[in-house]
Design an enzyme around this catalytic site. Structure first.
Site, PDB file in Angstrom:
ATOM      1  N   ASN A 145      34.412 -29.951 -15.761  1.00 42.61           N
ATOM      2  CA  ASN A 145      33.641 -29.861 -17.009  1.00 42.61           C
ATOM      3  C   ASN A 145      33.698 -31.200 -17.734  1.00 42.61           C
ATOM      4  O   ASN A 145      34.348 -32.136 -17.270  1.00 42.61           O
ATOM      5  CB  ASN A 145      34.147 -28.706 -17.880  1.00 42.61           C
ATOM      6  N   LYS A 180      34.695 -31.059   4.669  1.00 44.44           N
ATOM      7  CA  LYS A 180      33.513 -31.220   3.816  1.00 44.44           C
ATOM      8  C   LYS A 180      32.419 -30.241   4.264  1.00 44.44           C
ATOM      9  O   LYS A 180      32.115 -30.162   5.469  1.00 44.44           O
ATOM     10  CB  LYS A 180      33.025 -32.666   3.937  1.00 44.44           C
ATOM     11  N   ASP A 201      45.199 -17.500 -16.842  1.00 40.60           N
ATOM     12  CA  ASP A 201      44.958 -17.802 -18.259  1.00 40.60           C
ATOM     13  C   ASP A 201      46.271 -18.336 -18.841  1.00 40.60           C
ATOM     14  O   ASP A 201      47.184 -17.578 -19.157  1.00 40.60           O
ATOM     15  CB  ASP A 201      44.477 -16.546 -19.010  1.00 40.60           C
ATOM     16  N   LYS A 207      44.764 -12.364 -27.740  1.00 36.59           N
ATOM     17  CA  LYS A 207      45.779 -13.113 -26.989  1.00 36.59           C
ATOM     18  C   LYS A 207      47.082 -13.272 -27.772  1.00 36.59           C
ATOM     19  O   LYS A 207      47.983 -13.984 -27.336  1.00 36.59           O
ATOM     20  CB  LYS A 207      45.231 -14.490 -26.608  1.00 36.59           C
TER      21      LYS A 207
END
Ligand code: PMT
Length: 402
Positions: free
Chosen positions: A211, A290, A307, A342
């Protein structure tokens, strides 16, 4: 001014030949501006006379839990509250065993139980005692509770043997405490772990799912926590940012590696701040070679990653846990939901997908905790981090004095 200037240090001295070095340590601590009060165990007084410490520290030496005269002058609870730092040097095997098991059978162990100041031990003992599984277990238990050890080091011992178990030299102890910033700043003596940057989840040996996180926000938070006096561990995904001065950086690539790095250090930390953009999913099976472009379409099966934030917050004795939330819509609703679900102490939410958030110089944060909220307006991530760390320190201390 050093990190120890004007700090109030209780120096605990336990029974061991290295106790003679603690006389010098008292002087060295005072030389850097610390105020020192000495507590001796009965065994310590067999090695060095209390009068020596009284003369050096300029204060009466505290010896006995049940001495009405001493208690009238400064009781053990008062002494525990007075301290910014409790340093036990030398810390004998017997003392560490009693501390590990919560005994309060003398003034020093009682004081350690009654203080919320950070505790640092400088162990000294025979090398076989140091290696003994009982001592190893006690050390591990103490470290899991956030008690820090300086040394011991290896060398020739008073008993004539050579090995690990020598107390650090007084100057080395003073230097280590000064470097850690122990006793100064809003987060003095605390250990903060910050995660930062993206994670890369391997598809094959050359491709990954990642990201746009640059790591800037997390690195700024780590630097601000360090400036606030904390020892800072920075667990970082791939990032071009340079490591802030005095911060210990641990490089990882994937969510699984970040999870392991955090879990391995949980016992050391007081505050966890999850600023990393951790991948929520990874390829269920990374190809060993690959992948060739033989087919027109390619479907990747993804599985959930660990998480990390949730795993930290769900510990039986979690650190003060701060999450981030990156949202493109319904920011407050999602942030509050993560805070409650959480079981976090605090959450810092940012808008992403526009000019702020990922890979930007500026950011803005909406910070929520159970009964409060603060808006930190758009500004550089460095300035924002400073304000966020201020808020974290304030809420952390409020929780611990409640
Ligand atoms: O790195 P920069 O370019 O400076 O950008 C900063 C940032 C936008 C990445 C940062 O400010 C930020 O918002 N970080 C959290 C990004 C994110 O993953 O948000 P989330 O809402 O998906 O996750 C919520 C929280 O759970 C975060 O604290 C995250 O670290 C944590 N998490 C998420 C998934 C996972 N598997 N483990 C986690 O611990």
């Amino acid at each position: 001014m050093t990190a120890l200037a004007q700090r109030k240090i209780v120096l605990g001295v336990t029974g061991g030949i290295a106790a003679y070095k603690s006389a010098d340590l008292t002087r060295r601590l005072q030389d850097v501006g610390a105020e020192v009060r000495v507590v001796m165990t009965p065994a310590a007084t067999q090695f060095v006379a209390p009068l020596t410490f009284q003369a050096l520290s300029g204060n009466p030496v505290h010896l006995d839990l049940l001495d009405p005269a001493a208690e009238a002058a400064m009781g053990h609870i008062e002494l525990a509250r007075w301290a910014d730092l409790v340093l036990v040097a030398p810390a004998s095997a017997d003392f560490m065993a009693r501390l590990a098991h919560g005994l309060a059978d003398d003034l020093l162990t009682t004081l350690c139980l009654a203080t919320d100041a950070p505790i640092v031990l400088a162990p000294a003992m025979n090398r076989l005692m140091w290696r003994n599984p009982a001592t190893r277990d006690n050390v591990a238990l103490l470290q899991r509770r956030g008690i820090r050890l300086l040394g011991p080091t290896a060398g020739s011992q008073a008993c004539g043997e050579v090995g690990e178990g020598r107390m650090l030299e007084p100057l080395e102890i003073v230097q280590a405490l000064s470097e850690e910033g122990a006793g100064q700043g809003r987060l003095a003596g605390r250990t903060v772990l910050v995660t930062a940057g993206p994670t890369y989840e391997a598809i094959d040996p050359v491709r990954f799912i990642g990201n746009r996180s640059s790591g800037r926000m997390g690195y700024a938070v780590a630097a601000a926590a360090r400036r606030a006096g904390a020892r800072v561990l920075l667990v970082s995904g791939p990032s071009q940012q340079s490591t802030p001065p005095g911060v210990e950086r641990i490089d990882v690539t994937s969510a699984a590696e970040m999870y392991r790095a955090v879990m391995d250090r949980l016992g050391e930390i007081d505050i966890f701040i999850g600023a990393a953009a951790v991948a929520d999913y990874r390829p269920a099976q990374a190809a060993n070679a690959k992948i060739k472009k033989d087919a027109e379409t390619l479907t990747l099966a993804l599985e959930r990653t660990e998480d990390i934030l949730q795993a930290v917050a769900m510990q039986p004795r979690p650190p003060f846990t701060v999450g981030f939330a990156a949202e493109t819509h319904d920011l407050e609703r999602y942030a509050r939901d993560k805070l409650a679900r959480k079981k976090l102490d605090m959450i810092a939410a940012n808008w992403v997908g526009g000019e702020t958030g990922f890979d930007s110089v500026d950011n803005a944060l909406e910070v929520f905790w159970a009964d409060g909220h603060a808006s930190l307006g758009r500004q550089s991530k460095d300035k924002l981090a400073e304000q966020l760390v201020d808020l974290i320190a304030e809420r952390y201390h409020a929780k611990h004095s409640a």
